[in-house]
Design a protein around this motif. Structure first.
Motif, PDB file in Angstrom:
ATOM      1  N   ASN A  30       0.811  -0.922   0.519  1.00 54.99           N
ATOM      2  CA  ASN A  30      -0.487  -0.159   0.022  1.00 54.99           C
ATOM      3  C   ASN A  30       1.195   0.991  -0.367  1.00 54.99           C
ATOM      4  OD1 ASN A  30      -2.644  -1.534   0.196  1.00 54.99           O
ATOM      5  ND2 ASN A  30      -2.341  -1.709   2.221  1.00 54.99           N
ATOM      6  N   VAL A  31       0.309   1.711  -0.544  1.00 60.25           N
ATOM      7  CA  VAL A  31       1.441   3.057  -0.610  1.00 60.25           C
ATOM      8  C   VAL A  31       1.178   4.037   0.611  1.00 60.25           C
ATOM      9  CG1 VAL A  31      -1.006   5.238  -0.707  1.00 60.25           C
ATOM     10  CG2 VAL A  31       1.526   5.295  -1.780  1.00 60.25           C
ATOM     11  N   SER A  32       2.949   4.315   0.790  1.00 61.35           N
ATOM     12  CA  SER A  32       2.465   5.325   1.623  1.00 61.35           C
ATOM     13  C   SER A  32       2.967   6.548   2.258  1.00 61.35           C
ATOM     14  CB  SER A  32       4.070   4.710   2.653  1.00 61.35           C
ATOM     15  OG  SER A  32       5.025   5.627   1.532  1.00 61.35           O
ATOM     16  N   ASP A  33       2.558   7.029   1.187  1.00 62.01           N
ATOM     17  CA  ASP A  33       2.623   8.943   1.231  1.00 62.01           C
ATOM     18  C   ASP A  33       2.403   9.248   0.018  1.00 62.01           C
ATOM     19  OD1 ASP A  33       3.062  11.330   1.727  1.00 62.01           O
ATOM     20  OD2 ASP A  33       5.538  11.623   1.810  1.00 62.01           O
ATOM     21  N   PHE A  34       0.492   9.552   0.170  1.00 62.67           N
ATOM     22  CA  PHE A  34      -0.458  10.087  -0.737  1.00 62.67           C
ATOM     23  C   PHE A  34       0.437  11.152  -1.230  1.00 62.67           C
ATOM     24  CE2 PHE A  34      -3.088   6.952   1.150  1.00 62.67           C
ATOM     25  CZ  PHE A  34      -3.172   6.243   0.215  1.00 62.67           C
ATOM     26  N   SER A  35       1.628  12.163  -0.665  1.00 63.21           N
ATOM     27  CA  SER A  35       2.425  13.458  -1.790  1.00 63.21           C
ATOM     28  C   SER A  35       2.899  13.218  -1.766  1.00 63.21           C
ATOM     29  CB  SER A  35       2.001  14.588  -0.373  1.00 63.21           C
ATOM     30  OG  SER A  35       3.959  13.842   0.830  1.00 63.21           O
ATOM     31  N   ASP A  36       3.684  11.883  -1.826  1.00 65.48           N
ATOM     32  CA  ASP A  36       4.751  11.323  -2.833  1.00 65.48           C
ATOM     33  C   ASP A  36       4.552  10.482  -3.776  1.00 65.48           C
ATOM     34  OD1 ASP A  36       7.271  11.670  -4.083  1.00 65.48           O
ATOM     35  OD2 ASP A  36       8.368  11.277  -1.999  1.00 65.48           O
ATOM     36  N   VAL A  37       3.083   9.227  -4.412  1.00 67.53           N
ATOM     37  CA  VAL A  37       3.499   8.342  -4.317  1.00 67.53           C
ATOM     38  C   VAL A  37       4.414   7.256  -5.306  1.00 67.53           C
ATOM     39  CG1 VAL A  37       1.758   7.123  -6.141  1.00 67.53           C
ATOM     40  CG2 VAL A  37       0.639   8.757  -4.900  1.00 67.53           C
ATOM     41  N   LEU A  38       5.475   9.205  -6.426  1.00 71.88           N
ATOM     42  CA  LEU A  38       5.947   8.066  -6.863  1.00 71.88           C
ATOM     43  C   LEU A  38       7.450   7.491  -6.385  1.00 71.88           C
ATOM     44  CD1 LEU A  38       6.622  11.331 -10.111  1.00 71.88           C
ATOM     45  CD2 LEU A  38       6.326   9.093 -10.144  1.00 71.88           C
ATOM     46  N   SER A  39       7.675   7.895  -5.521  1.00 73.10           N
ATOM     47  CA  SER A  39       9.007   7.442  -4.602  1.00 73.10           C
ATOM     48  C   SER A  39       8.974   6.345  -3.761  1.00 73.10           C
ATOM     49  CB  SER A  39       8.982   8.498  -3.112  1.00 73.10           C
ATOM     50  OG  SER A  39       9.553   9.157  -3.116  1.00 73.10           O
ATOM     51  N   ASP A  40       7.356   5.422  -3.976  1.00 79.27           N
ATOM     52  CA  ASP A  40       6.965   3.868  -4.365  1.00 79.27           C
ATOM     53  C   ASP A  40       6.507   3.538  -5.261  1.00 79.27           C
ATOM     54  OD1 ASP A  40       5.747   3.746  -1.340  1.00 79.27           O
ATOM     55  OD2 ASP A  40       4.685   4.794  -1.586  1.00 79.27           O
ATOM     56  N   VAL A  41       6.815   4.231  -6.355  1.00 77.33           N
ATOM     57  CA  VAL A  41       7.231   2.876  -7.763  1.00 77.33           C
ATOM     58  C   VAL A  41       8.495   3.339  -7.725  1.00 77.33           C
ATOM     59  CG1 VAL A  41       6.434   3.758  -9.854  1.00 77.33           C
ATOM     60  CG2 VAL A  41       4.765   4.688  -8.199  1.00 77.33           C
ATOM     61  N   ALA A  42       9.134   4.183  -7.264  1.00 80.48           N
ATOM     62  CA  ALA A  42      10.738   3.850  -7.992  1.00 80.48           C
ATOM     63  C   ALA A  42      11.092   2.605  -7.037  1.00 80.48           C
ATOM     64  CB  ALA A  42      11.416   5.037  -7.443  1.00 80.48           C
ATOM     65  N   GLY A  43      10.692   2.525  -5.824  1.00 78.33           N
ATOM     66  CA  GLY A  43      11.709   2.011  -4.082  1.00 78.33           C
ATOM     67  C   GLY A  43      10.583  -0.236  -4.396  1.00 78.33           C
ATOM     68  N   PHE A  44       9.958   0.263  -4.028  1.00 77.74           N
ATOM     69  CA  PHE A  44       8.996  -0.487  -4.610  1.00 77.74           C
ATOM     70  C   PHE A  44       9.173  -1.564  -6.412  1.00 77.74           C
ATOM     71  CE2 PHE A  44       4.999  -3.599  -5.043  1.00 77.74           C
ATOM     72  CZ  PHE A  44       5.314  -4.164  -3.883  1.00 77.74           C
ATOM     73  N   ALA A  45       9.279  -1.049  -7.113  1.00 74.09           N
ATOM     74  CA  ALA A  45       8.548  -1.639  -8.716  1.00 74.09           C
ATOM     75  C   ALA A  45       7.788  -2.502  -9.119  1.00 74.09           C
ATOM     76  CB  ALA A  45      10.490  -2.001  -8.903  1.00 74.09           C
ATOM     77  N   PRO A  46       6.730  -1.463  -9.086  1.00 76.77           N
ATOM     78  CA  PRO A  46       5.736  -2.542  -9.015  1.00 76.77           C
ATOM     79  C   PRO A  46       5.828  -3.110 -10.662  1.00 76.77           C
ATOM     80  CG  PRO A  46       4.824  -0.561  -8.858  1.00 76.77           C
ATOM     81  CD  PRO A  46       6.664  -0.447  -8.307  1.00 76.77           C
ATOM     82  N   HIS A  47       4.908  -4.362 -10.968  1.00 77.15           N
ATOM     83  CA  HIS A  47       5.092  -4.773 -12.343  1.00 77.15           C
ATOM     84  C   HIS A  47       3.556  -3.876 -12.516  1.00 77.15           C
ATOM     85  CE1 HIS A  47       7.314  -7.760 -10.935  1.00 77.15           C
ATOM     86  NE2 HIS A  47       8.017  -7.701 -12.249  1.00 77.15           N
ATOM     87  N   LEU A  48       2.393  -3.400 -11.255  1.00 79.75           N
ATOM     88  CA  LEU A  48       1.267  -2.759 -11.795  1.00 79.75           C
ATOM     89  C   LEU A  48       0.749  -2.003 -11.014  1.00 79.75           C
ATOM     90  CD1 LEU A  48      -2.323  -4.361 -13.521  1.00 79.75           C
ATOM     91  CD2 LEU A  48      -2.235  -3.543 -11.422  1.00 79.75           C
ATOM     92  N   VAL A  49      -0.045  -0.610 -11.362  1.00 81.87           N
ATOM     93  CA  VAL A  49      -0.661   0.131  -9.769  1.00 81.87           C
ATOM     94  C   VAL A  49      -1.724   0.248  -9.834  1.00 81.87           C
ATOM     95  CG1 VAL A  49      -0.661   2.625  -9.334  1.00 81.87           C
ATOM     96  CG2 VAL A  49       1.559   1.423 -10.012  1.00 81.87           C
ATOM     97  N   LEU A  50      -2.739  -0.049  -9.187  1.00 81.90           N
ATOM     98  CA  LEU A  50      -3.842  -0.262  -8.922  1.00 81.90           C
ATOM     99  C   LEU A  50      -4.178   1.538  -8.117  1.00 81.90           C
ATOM    100  CD1 LEU A  50      -5.659  -3.305  -6.908  1.00 81.90           C
ATOM    101  CD2 LEU A  50      -5.963  -2.767  -9.506  1.00 81.90           C
ATOM    102  N   MET A  51      -4.766   2.421  -8.689  1.00 78.62           N
ATOM    103  CA  MET A  51      -5.250   3.605  -8.834  1.00 78.62           C
ATOM    104  C   MET A  51      -6.172   4.319  -8.476  1.00 78.62           C
ATOM    105  SD  MET A  51      -2.934   6.451  -8.988  1.00 78.62           S
ATOM    106  CE  MET A  51      -1.691   6.876  -9.487  1.00 78.62           C
ATOM    107  N   ASP A  52      -6.808   4.219  -7.372  1.00 79.52           N
ATOM    108  CA  ASP A  52      -8.344   5.049  -6.761  1.00 79.52           C
ATOM    109  C   ASP A  52      -8.074   6.922  -7.735  1.00 79.52           C
ATOM    110  OD1 ASP A  52     -10.121   5.640  -6.237  1.00 79.52           O
ATOM    111  OD2 ASP A  52     -10.489   5.740  -3.859  1.00 79.52           O
ATOM    112  N   ILE A  53      -9.168   6.975  -7.650  1.00 79.80           N
ATOM    113  CA  ILE A  53      -8.907   9.076  -8.533  1.00 79.80           C
ATOM    114  C   ILE A  53      -9.036   9.740  -7.482  1.00 79.80           C
ATOM    115  CG2 ILE A  53     -10.037  10.087 -10.183  1.00 79.80           C
ATOM    116  CD1 ILE A  53     -11.159   7.785 -11.899  1.00 79.80           C
ATOM    117  N   GLY A  54      -9.668   9.526  -6.629  1.00 79.72           N
ATOM    118  CA  GLY A  54     -10.067  10.399  -5.199  1.00 79.72           C
ATOM    119  C   GLY A  54      -8.601   9.472  -4.144  1.00 79.72           C
ATOM    120  N   LEU A  55      -7.496  10.890  -3.953  1.00 80.97           N
ATOM    121  CA  LEU A  55      -6.999  10.392  -3.000  1.00 80.97           C
ATOM    122  C   LEU A  55      -6.778  12.105  -2.760  1.00 80.97           C
ATOM    123  CD1 LEU A  55      -4.499   9.473  -5.793  1.00 80.97           C
ATOM    124  CD2 LEU A  55      -6.129   7.459  -3.758  1.00 80.97           C
ATOM    125  N   PRO A  56      -5.955  12.262  -1.183  1.00 81.52           N
ATOM    126  CA  PRO A  56      -5.111  13.163  -0.376  1.00 81.52           C
ATOM    127  C   PRO A  56      -4.245  13.751  -1.988  1.00 81.52           C
ATOM    128  CG  PRO A  56      -5.268  11.514   0.846  1.00 81.52           C
ATOM    129  CD  PRO A  56      -5.342  10.249  -0.766  1.00 81.52           C
TER     130      PRO A  56
END
Length: 224
Positions: A30-56
């Motif tokens: 689960n993403v750890s910081d909704f103000s910096d989603v890219l850091s989790d994308v880079a650190g976790f290197a997912p094969h797929l992202v499940l993305m809600d539209i309404g986020l903080p």
């Protein structure tokens, strides 16, 4: 094992989806910081992202656009806003599919499997490294900082790559020179200094002052 990053601010939905996908054999985060989603994308290197539209902070469309600047990782939107306009917007922003809330977990799993099959029958996830808010893209020799993409020369990229791979440690000048140039050819020590200085100018132009630190008599290290 496929890795899936869940960008969902409803802890109940995120927990249910995460638990269900884990049973299917996926590695889930689960993403750890909704103000910096890219850091989790880079650190976790997912094969797929499940993305809600309404986020903080920023909505899912924004983050999908930011992800597309550095990665081709599939993005599957989840949202209760399932009218045609939102579906079209999701696709236009680079989304790969759309699942309307409320959804059946079995249907979601089937959608995920279909997207993964389409994506990885012909490509692999982009390789990213992250440090101090800077995301280094290994596939096109560029870095992203505060939403801006910056191109690097071959040597600038390789120096930064070496430092990213050794974040937290000092890398000797000798080690960098061995990685950059053939052991058998003689390279003046000043050549490395010139290349590092050019890289520093690129970083400073992006707003990154003193991102590379000099350890006198030893080598270089990234700012922590």
């Amino acid at each position: 094992m496929y890795r899936i990053l869940i960008v969902e601010d409803d802890p109940v939905i995120a927990g249910q989806v995460g638990a269900y996908l884990t049973k299917w054999g996926y590695e889930v985060k689960n993403v750890s910081d909704f103000s910096d989603v890219l850091s989790d994308v880079a650190g976790f290197a997912p094969h797929l992202v499940l993305m809600d539209i309404g986020l903080p902070f920023y909505n899912g469309y924004y983050w999908c656009g930011e992800i597309r600047k550095v990665s081709k990782v599939p993005v599957l939107f989840l949202s209760s806003a399932s009218d045609n306009m939102n579906i079209i917007m999701a696709v236009n922003m680079g989304g790969d599919d759309f699942v309307a809330k409320p959804f059946d977990l079995e249907v979601l799993a089937a959608k995920i499997q279909a997207v993964l099959r389409r994506a990885y029958s012909f490509q692999e996830a982009s390789s990213l490294l992250e440090h101090g808010g800077v995301i280094l893209n290994m596939t096109d020799m560029s870095f992203l900082y505060k939403g801006e993409k910056h191109e690097l020369s071959k040597n600038e990229f390789r120096i930064l790559q070496i430092l990213f791979e050794n974040a937290g440690n000092t890398v000797t000048r000798e080690e960098i020179m061995r990685r950059l140039w053939d052991d058998e050819c003689f390279v003046d020590d000043n050549t490395l200094t010139v290349n590092v200085n050019r890289l520093r100018k690129v970083l400073e132009g992006a707003g990154l002052e003193d991102f590379i630190l000099t350890k006198k008599g030893v080598g270089y290290q990234l700012k922590s």
